[in-house]
Design an enzyme around this catalytic site. Sequence first.
Site, PDB file in Angstrom:
ATOM      1  N   CYS A  26       0.849  -1.194   0.000  1.00 39.52           N
ATOM      2  CA  CYS A  26       0.000   0.000   0.000  1.00 39.52           C
ATOM      3  C   CYS A  26       0.881   1.239   0.000  1.00 39.52           C
ATOM      4  CB  CYS A  26      -0.928   0.005   1.214  1.00 39.52           C
ATOM      5  SG  CYS A  26      -0.060   0.143   2.793  1.00 39.52           S
ATOM      6  N   CYS A  29       2.990   1.658   3.037  1.00 43.71           N
ATOM      7  CA  CYS A  29       4.233   0.872   2.984  1.00 43.71           C
ATOM      8  C   CYS A  29       5.300   1.631   2.191  1.00 43.71           C
ATOM      9  CB  CYS A  29       3.989  -0.482   2.315  1.00 43.71           C
ATOM     10  SG  CYS A  29       2.658  -1.464   3.023  1.00 43.71           S
ATOM     11  N   ASP A 444      11.277  25.697 -32.918  1.00 39.10           N
ATOM     12  CA  ASP A 444      12.403  26.107 -33.758  1.00 39.10           C
ATOM     13  C   ASP A 444      11.959  25.885 -35.207  1.00 39.10           C
ATOM     14  OD1 ASP A 444      15.130  26.584 -34.657  1.00 39.10           O
ATOM     15  OD2 ASP A 444      15.221  24.412 -34.945  1.00 39.10           O
ATOM     16  N   ASP A 646      15.715  20.883 -32.145  1.00 40.37           N
ATOM     17  CA  ASP A 646      16.528  19.716 -32.495  1.00 40.37           C
ATOM     18  C   ASP A 646      18.015  19.991 -32.524  1.00 40.37           C
ATOM     19  OD1 ASP A 646      16.615  21.306 -34.800  1.00 40.37           O
ATOM     20  OD2 ASP A 646      16.803  19.560 -36.111  1.00 40.37           O
ATOM     21  N   ASP A 650      19.290  25.152 -29.769  1.00 47.40           N
ATOM     22  CA  ASP A 650      17.986  25.126 -29.094  1.00 47.40           C
ATOM     23  C   ASP A 650      18.104  24.721 -27.636  1.00 47.40           C
ATOM     24  OD1 ASP A 650      16.600  25.743 -31.501  1.00 47.40           O
ATOM     25  OD2 ASP A 650      16.729  23.646 -32.109  1.00 47.40           O
TER      26      ASP A 650
END
Length: 755
Positions: A26, A29, A444, A646, A650
């Site tokens: 649970c 726990c 971009d 990419d 960036d």
Amino acid sequence: MGTTASRHDQPETIREIDLALTGVRCAGCVGRVEKALRQVPGVVSADINLATKRAHVRAVGTADPALVDAVSASGYGADILVPDGTGDADAGTADPHAHHGHDHAGHGAAGQGGWRVLLAAALTLPLLLPMMAPLVGLHIMLPGWVQLALASPVLFWLGWQFHAGAVRAARAGHGSMDSLVSLGTLAAWGLSLYLWLAAPAGHEPHLYFEAAAVIITLLLLGRWLEARALSQAMAAIDALGALRPRTARLRLPGGDVDVPVGQVRVGDMVVVLPGALVPVDGTVLEGISDIDESMITGESLPVTRREGDPVTGGSVNGAGTLLVRTRAVGADSTLSRIIKLVEGAQMAKAPIQRLADRVSAIFVPVVLGLAILTLAGWLLAGAGMEASLINAVSVLVIACPCALGLATPTALMAGTGVAAQAGILIKDAAALEQAHRADTIIFDKTGTLTEGRPTLAALHPAEGQDRAELLRLAASLQAGSEHPLATAVLTAARDEGQTAEPTLDQQALAGLGLVATVAGRPLLLGNDRLMRDHGVAMDALASVAAAEAAAGRTVSWLAEAGPSPHLLGLLAFGDPVKPSARAAVAALKAAGLRTLMLTGDNQGAADKVAAELGLDQAIAHLLPQDKAAHVAQLKRAGASVAMVGDGINDAPALAAADVGFAMATGTQVAMHTAGITLMRGDPLLVADAIAISRRTWAKIRQNLFWAFAYNVVGIPLAALGLLSPAVAGAAMAFSSVSVVSNALLLRRWRPRSRT
């Protein structure tokens, strides 16, 4: 461990250790084990996924046995999970699933628990006959000794795990879900035994053996269904793990030989036969074939690979035979990194889950208190010990917080798994949360919205300059560069038979261009800002540049620096937008997001792309730090910003955004900076990532609502005597199964990029 040696080698290296846990049932726990692990000297962080029963620990200089001991001291069990070792020569035949640890909650648990459920049901059904017989006009009463004989094996043998867990928790000085179950069922069994033994001769009292047996049977059934459902939620990881080839055909001087994939080293040549799994990341040296990369990139169509092209380990070869030079193996391979990312996302905790964990940590003592109050209240009301105890047992059973602990991790597992199958890798729960909150998407341009493979569309020499000479100088400046514009220039030069000359002192200037010396001439190649910085007049070709920019082309200027800087000419590049870019922008706007584009390109090219795609705004002439500044400005204005890029330029903006999306077709720097990696250069994946993050977050909220609702509604009903222990047990088991089943509905999601 030799602490002196490790301190000497890398004193601050943070290790990442995974542990398989037992007895953790649970959210309470989870909180206790996490607390115990975090108190071990050297532990930086510890997170537990209740669904997978795994702990992920980051530590400096901590011995593994200390972590196991800490878990044991808190009343639970732990085993260190060893990484798969596919990069080690002596581990090449290791089971590729060995490090997943999924058997604790997946296929193994489901298979082992089935017979227990069937046997428990077979023993419990006769106990229910007296309750069901009146429905068909019969009256059956089982003797007390028969009820005791049927219920006791269910409680003390098949349900022993609950009592063992309760004992462990008691030894560690706390309560757990097992504590509630054990106390409740033992109370019902003990009361029944007392009533049977104390009954006058010839009198059969009403007993509650069936309540104890039904509770255990229903919990076993719920746990078995839960395990089966969780194994489905982990299907994405299992499918990726199944792609790990066990052997590779290594090309050696004496011929080809099959070896365990763990024995392959970077630089080795590997033969990939038709229909075989590609065993390593590498580059094709010989051959041509169509490769199915769908499990890695989410791309449904095979891609053609020939000499010089990259291939990814785990993809499926088509009809051709390939000779591949190994580029990465083991943990450095793309497949291993993907699996690590997905597992990391499933292990990570969202802030909303931490709230549930804090609530659950105090839940058990509160429930025990409520059960005692229920017992005392009914006794004071004159209900008698039997009825009072039964109502208290119902409170204990209905309150088990299993569903609360499973609400978030099961949804995260299902959501990140289905996203990975679509080619969307979500690094952690924080990235998922930020993605669903995003209201502004920044793109971009080059390589993100456009193909990123521009062509040299036009070449305009200044007065008195030769076109062929202009192309030769531009190609010489960019020889060896992998920049898309450089590739376009070099391709054009090669097509026209121009040969690049050697360069000296070549220097790339981020966001501006580059400088170098060619044949003793100091040259500049870049944007208009670079020209202005070096005092180059551009008036002679200003109208030509404006016309090219108005046509959406990117303009680069070529000039000679030195004491008398002067313009040599300009180059115009065309970069068509990606076919799916318009649909991606439309999908994002339909989802209520604002779309922007930040680019280092000229404003004309930016405006043309923005108009073609329907973007809300385009800002041009930006350096990398300018992009990051714009992101920060939007955040200060209250926007929740997602950045898509990419390239290296960036990375600052990706880091500054609330969440970054990196195209895997770009640079490693961008992918390491971003929270979400898109395995294909398809802008539609951005819309898909936003969609699945929103869908996953909705499931988390739904699950937490239902988990709390069961307890909030069920506990008062049980305390008021309106729920029997058996019904309470059924409701508790159903709550866990319903939460997991609701999360599994995420598997029905289908990305736009595949439709």
